[in-house]
Design a protein around this motif. Sequence first.
Motif, PDB file in Angstrom:
ATOM      1  N   PHE A 112       0.836  -1.197   0.000  1.00 56.39           N
ATOM      2  CA  PHE A 112       0.000   0.000   0.000  1.00 56.39           C
ATOM      3  C   PHE A 112       0.871   1.247   0.000  1.00 56.39           C
ATOM      4  N   ASP A 113       0.578   2.151  -0.908  1.00 54.92           N
ATOM      5  CA  ASP A 113       1.355   3.379  -1.054  1.00 54.92           C
ATOM      6  C   ASP A 113       0.412   4.576  -0.960  1.00 54.92           C
ATOM      7  N   PRO A 114       0.428   5.335   0.135  1.00 59.30           N
ATOM      8  CA  PRO A 114      -0.468   6.492   0.271  1.00 59.30           C
ATOM      9  C   PRO A 114      -0.302   7.513  -0.846  1.00 59.30           C
ATOM     10  N   MET A 115       0.916   7.692  -1.339  1.00 56.01           N
ATOM     11  CA  MET A 115       1.141   8.646  -2.420  1.00 56.01           C
ATOM     12  C   MET A 115       0.458   8.186  -3.702  1.00 56.01           C
ATOM     13  N   GLU A 116       0.475   6.893  -3.939  1.00 61.28           N
ATOM     14  CA  GLU A 116      -0.200   6.357  -5.118  1.00 61.28           C
ATOM     15  C   GLU A 116      -1.707   6.549  -4.997  1.00 61.28           C
ATOM     16  N   LEU A 117      -2.223   6.396  -3.775  1.00 59.09           N
ATOM     17  CA  LEU A 117      -3.652   6.590  -3.542  1.00 59.09           C
ATOM     18  C   LEU A 117      -4.063   8.021  -3.839  1.00 59.09           C
ATOM     19  N   GLU A 118      -3.210   8.975  -3.516  1.00 60.85           N
ATOM     20  CA  GLU A 118      -3.519  10.376  -3.785  1.00 60.85           C
ATOM     21  C   GLU A 118      -3.541  10.650  -5.291  1.00 60.85           C
ATOM     22  N   ARG A 119      -2.643   9.981  -6.017  1.00 57.50           N
ATOM     23  CA  ARG A 119      -2.579  10.197  -7.465  1.00 57.50           C
ATOM     24  C   ARG A 119      -3.721   9.507  -8.190  1.00 57.50           C
ATOM     25  N   ASP A 120      -4.049   8.296  -7.742  1.00 56.62           N
ATOM     26  CA  ASP A 120      -5.068   7.509  -8.439  1.00 56.62           C
ATOM     27  C   ASP A 120      -5.865   6.693  -7.421  1.00 56.62           C
ATOM     28  N   PRO A 121      -7.012   7.194  -6.976  1.00 63.50           N
ATOM     29  CA  PRO A 121      -7.797   6.466  -5.977  1.00 63.50           C
ATOM     30  C   PRO A 121      -8.342   5.136  -6.474  1.00 63.50           C
ATOM     31  N   ASN A 145      -4.808  -3.962  10.692  1.00 67.42           N
ATOM     32  CA  ASN A 145      -4.201  -2.672  11.035  1.00 67.42           C
ATOM     33  C   ASN A 145      -3.992  -1.817   9.783  1.00 67.42           C
ATOM     34  N   ALA A 146      -4.999  -1.861   8.906  1.00 67.94           N
ATOM     35  CA  ALA A 146      -4.920  -1.122   7.645  1.00 67.94           C
ATOM     36  C   ALA A 146      -5.316   0.332   7.850  1.00 67.94           C
ATOM     37  N   ASP A 147      -4.866   1.165   6.951  1.00 61.64           N
ATOM     38  CA  ASP A 147      -5.174   2.596   7.004  1.00 61.64           C
ATOM     39  C   ASP A 147      -6.677   2.803   6.833  1.00 61.64           C
ATOM     40  N   PRO A 148      -7.362   3.501   7.756  1.00 65.24           N
ATOM     41  CA  PRO A 148      -8.817   3.719   7.623  1.00 65.24           C
ATOM     42  C   PRO A 148      -9.183   4.464   6.341  1.00 65.24           C
ATOM     43  N   GLY A 149      -8.347   5.418   5.947  1.00 63.99           N
ATOM     44  CA  GLY A 149      -8.633   6.175   4.726  1.00 63.99           C
ATOM     45  C   GLY A 149      -8.648   5.303   3.497  1.00 63.99           C
ATOM     46  N   ARG A 150      -7.853   4.267   3.523  1.00 61.86           N
ATOM     47  CA  ARG A 150      -7.799   3.347   2.386  1.00 61.86           C
ATOM     48  C   ARG A 150      -9.136   2.642   2.198  1.00 61.86           C
ATOM     49  N   LEU A 151      -9.742   2.204   3.283  1.00 61.06           N
ATOM     50  CA  LEU A 151     -11.034   1.528   3.199  1.00 61.06           C
ATOM     51  C   LEU A 151     -12.124   2.488   2.742  1.00 61.06           C
ATOM     52  N   LYS A 152     -12.072   3.730   3.196  1.00 62.61           N
ATOM     53  CA  LYS A 152     -13.078   4.719   2.798  1.00 62.61           C
ATOM     54  C   LYS A 152     -13.055   4.936   1.287  1.00 62.61           C
ATOM     55  N   VAL A 153     -11.855   5.079   0.732  1.00 64.10           N
ATOM     56  CA  VAL A 153     -11.744   5.263  -0.716  1.00 64.10           C
ATOM     57  C   VAL A 153     -12.235   4.011  -1.441  1.00 64.10           C
ATOM     58  N   MET A 154     -11.932   2.856  -0.885  1.00 62.10           N
ATOM     59  CA  MET A 154     -12.302   1.595  -1.527  1.00 62.10           C
ATOM     60  C   MET A 154     -13.817   1.457  -1.675  1.00 62.10           C
ATOM     61  N   VAL A 155     -14.581   1.779  -0.622  1.00 58.42           N
ATOM     62  CA  VAL A 155     -16.033   1.593  -0.706  1.00 58.42           C
ATOM     63  C   VAL A 155     -16.664   2.600  -1.666  1.00 58.42           C
ATOM     64  N   VAL A 156     -16.109   3.823  -1.726  1.00 51.58           N
ATOM     65  CA  VAL A 156     -16.629   4.809  -2.680  1.00 51.58           C
ATOM     66  C   VAL A 156     -16.343   4.345  -4.108  1.00 51.58           C
ATOM     67  N   ALA A 157     -15.123   3.873  -4.348  1.00 50.57           N
ATOM     68  CA  ALA A 157     -14.756   3.396  -5.679  1.00 50.57           C
ATOM     69  C   ALA A 157     -15.575   2.174  -6.066  1.00 50.57           C
ATOM     70  N   PHE A 158     -15.804   1.293  -5.118  1.00 52.45           N
ATOM     71  CA  PHE A 158     -16.562   0.078  -5.414  1.00 52.45           C
ATOM     72  C   PHE A 158     -18.006   0.420  -5.768  1.00 52.45           C
ATOM     73  N   MET A 159     -18.631   1.336  -5.010  1.00 53.14           N
ATOM     74  CA  MET A 159     -20.003   1.730  -5.328  1.00 53.14           C
ATOM     75  C   MET A 159     -20.077   2.327  -6.733  1.00 53.14           C
ATOM     76  N   LEU A 160     -19.119   3.198  -7.054  1.00 57.20           N
ATOM     77  CA  LEU A 160     -19.108   3.820  -8.373  1.00 57.20           C
ATOM     78  C   LEU A 160     -18.914   2.782  -9.462  1.00 57.20           C
ATOM     79  N   GLU A 161     -18.107   1.778  -9.196  1.00 58.10           N
ATOM     80  CA  GLU A 161     -17.813   0.736 -10.174  1.00 58.10           C
ATOM     81  C   GLU A 161     -19.055  -0.087 -10.524  1.00 58.10           C
TER      82      GLU A 161
END
Length: 323
Positions: free
Chosen positions: A83-92, A135-151
């Motif tokens: 998991f790379d937080p910088m990559e998440l910022e560039r491409d959620p 012990n995953a980053d909470p922000g990562r899961l938040k982005v994941m559920v938004v992306a999944f709903m959109l998908e």
Amino acid sequence: IEFSRIAKRTGDQGLGDGDGGYLLDDATQQEEDPDSDEDADPFESAANLRYLRLGGIGKEESESETEADDSGSEGETNIHPVFDPMELERDPWCSLKWQDEFGREAYQTLKRGVDEHLDVDNVALELTTLRMASNADPGRLKVMVVAFMLEQIKIVEGNVAGQKKAAMDVVERWGELVASICRGEMIQALWRLQQLCSLSAYQSVFGAVVSACYMEEVINEDTIKKWHALPESKGAEGSNMNKLWKIGQSMLAALAQDSDDEESEEEEDEDESEEEASADETPAPKAKSGNPPTGAKAHPPKSEEEEDDDEDDDDEDDEEEEE
């Protein structure tokens, strides 16, 4: 046993001239230790271990390549993409593609929720538990559920009504999951939705999704206002982010107009209610002259005999006064 076969030169077997090729043979027979136990596991043989280190997995090559594409190449050291937080910022969108343990299991949970029609509360509980256990980053899961709903939303080209319905169907099903996982951070979730749409073909879906989220009370007008006020939501002039920001601006203008219309209707209703109340409190008209005043004791009408007696009494009084 396929795992225990290794290559031998065909020249040694009399099958060809010189270095004509290689022949797979049973490694356990070729390198059998006379002192070893007859019941030793052939998979633990030195030859087999060499075979595995060279990449042998006992499957067809095409099948192996397909699985590597599906699950991500782990390489010889079994290291998953990190998991790379910088990559998440560039491409959620990458939130759905990481193949580390949490990324795989969380995505499988979401897919199972769709395929098996699981209750949203159960999916939210499983994802939250998985995140805490990993012990995953909470922000990562938040982005994941938004992306999944959109998908899950089908893109309907050239049909505004159809696109709104497609968005509404998905938000009705999964909007509650986003609200649960992103509780208290819906402004950020809306910004992530904008970012996801700006980087994909879902750009044309943004307005319909935001509208559906508003109708389903996943977000409210205040959330849209605060998202619209974020400097990063405006984006550079002419960019995809900026185009979506302007869509939000139009939505806010429409919501403001609706609010003004509702206030006008409420004021009109209040005025009508006041007029009706005033009409009910209007005093009764005053009594005509000749009628006894309010509170005076009313007398019944006199008979003709009583009136004659009164006249006689009046005459006697007049005579006495003359005398």
